[in-house]
Write a protein that holds these residues in place. Structure first.
Motif, PDB file in Angstrom:
ATOM      1  N   ASN A 103       0.812  -1.219   0.000  1.00 23.28           N
ATOM      2  CA  ASN A 103       0.000   0.000   0.000  1.00 23.28           C
ATOM      3  C   ASN A 103       0.844   1.268   0.000  1.00 23.28           C
ATOM      4  OD1 ASN A 103      -2.446  -1.434   0.096  1.00 23.28           O
ATOM      5  ND2 ASN A 103      -2.200  -1.748   2.279  1.00 23.28           N
ATOM      6  N   GLN A 104       2.131   1.123  -0.102  1.00 20.99           N
ATOM      7  CA  GLN A 104       3.055   2.254   0.002  1.00 20.99           C
ATOM      8  C   GLN A 104       2.794   3.345  -1.045  1.00 20.99           C
ATOM      9  OE1 GLN A 104       4.901   2.574   2.578  1.00 20.99           O
ATOM     10  NE2 GLN A 104       6.974   3.141   2.126  1.00 20.99           N
ATOM     11  N   ALA A 105       2.502   2.983  -2.272  1.00 18.75           N
ATOM     12  CA  ALA A 105       2.337   3.969  -3.346  1.00 18.75           C
ATOM     13  C   ALA A 105       1.150   4.895  -3.108  1.00 18.75           C
ATOM     14  CB  ALA A 105       2.182   3.257  -4.685  1.00 18.75           C
ATOM     15  N   ASP A 106       0.101   4.385  -2.500  1.00 19.18           N
ATOM     16  CA  ASP A 106      -1.107   5.180  -2.289  1.00 19.18           C
ATOM     17  C   ASP A 106      -1.198   5.784  -0.892  1.00 19.18           C
ATOM     18  OD1 ASP A 106      -1.986   4.539  -4.872  1.00 19.18           O
ATOM     19  OD2 ASP A 106      -2.882   2.664  -4.170  1.00 19.18           O
ATOM     20  N   ALA A 107      -0.254   5.500  -0.035  1.00 20.08           N
ATOM     21  CA  ALA A 107      -0.310   5.971   1.352  1.00 20.08           C
ATOM     22  C   ALA A 107       0.035   7.458   1.435  1.00 20.08           C
ATOM     23  CB  ALA A 107       0.655   5.168   2.218  1.00 20.08           C
ATOM     24  N   ALA A 109       1.828  10.763   3.052  1.00 20.04           N
ATOM     25  CA  ALA A 109       3.236  10.919   3.423  1.00 20.04           C
ATOM     26  C   ALA A 109       3.512  10.466   4.857  1.00 20.04           C
ATOM     27  CB  ALA A 109       3.674  12.364   3.240  1.00 20.04           C
ATOM     28  N   ASP A 111       1.986   8.229   6.491  1.00 17.93           N
ATOM     29  CA  ASP A 111       1.631   6.833   6.693  1.00 17.93           C
ATOM     30  C   ASP A 111       2.591   5.869   6.007  1.00 17.93           C
ATOM     31  OD1 ASP A 111      -0.582   7.574   8.195  1.00 17.93           O
ATOM     32  OD2 ASP A 111      -1.872   7.680   6.418  1.00 17.93           O
ATOM     33  N   LYS A 112       3.513   6.373   5.199  1.00 18.08           N
ATOM     34  CA  LYS A 112       4.447   5.516   4.483  1.00 18.08           C
ATOM     35  C   LYS A 112       5.481   4.913   5.432  1.00 18.08           C
ATOM     36  CE  LYS A 112       4.216   7.987   0.099  1.00 18.08           C
ATOM     37  NZ  LYS A 112       3.801   7.006  -0.865  1.00 18.08           N
ATOM     38  N   ASP A 114       9.023   4.254   6.471  1.00 16.76           N
ATOM     39  CA  ASP A 114      10.301   4.895   6.212  1.00 16.76           C
ATOM     40  C   ASP A 114      11.468   3.938   6.435  1.00 16.76           C
ATOM     41  OD1 ASP A 114       9.454   7.735   5.700  1.00 16.76           O
ATOM     42  OD2 ASP A 114       8.517   7.395   7.646  1.00 16.76           O
TER      43      ASP A 114
END
Length: 125
Positions: A103-107, A109, A111-112, A114
């Motif tokens: 889900n990283q691409a749509d999260a 900033a 919520d990503k 790191d």
């Protein structure tokens, strides 16, 4: 056992270096146009226990406070480190990490993911 200690220490040094860049002021590209990149004020770190958190807090001088439950570390510049801890038993950590990475691409900033800790076997995955 020795390899694991070295790996944890290397991860600590790496994370400390990454966190050293937090709180810097944004710069423009030199052409007069301000660059706009989406950056959050939250650093999300995935792990299966609190060992990395306690080591980071012991050596990183920018740590201001930690929440009572150990899930949030606040740095002096206001940046928050959110510790997402899932147990390693029965593959729970692996499953939760895989879901979050998918889900990283749509999260948003903040919520990503790191930083995430991993065993050597996962890195090959």
């Amino acid at each position: 056992m020795k390899k694991r200690v070295v790996a944890v220490m290397m991860a600590t040094v790496t994370a400390t270096g990454l966190l050293a860049g937090c709180g810097g002021q944004g710069t423009d590209s030199g052409s007069g146009d301000a660059q706009s990149t989406e950056e959050g004020k939250v650093i999300n770190i995935y792990s299966w226990n609190d060992e990395f958190r306690t080591r980071l807090e012991a050596v990183y001088p920018e740590v201001e406070s930690t929440s009572d439950d150990g899930t949030v570390t606040t740095l002096k510049d206001g940046t928050e480190i959110h510790w997402v801890i899932n147990p390693n038993q029965d593959g729970v950590y692996q499953q939760k990490l895989d879901e979050a990475l998918m889900n990283q691409a749509d999260a948003a900033a903040d919520d990503k993911i790191d930083i995430f800790l991993s065993e050597t076997d996962y890195v090959y995955n």
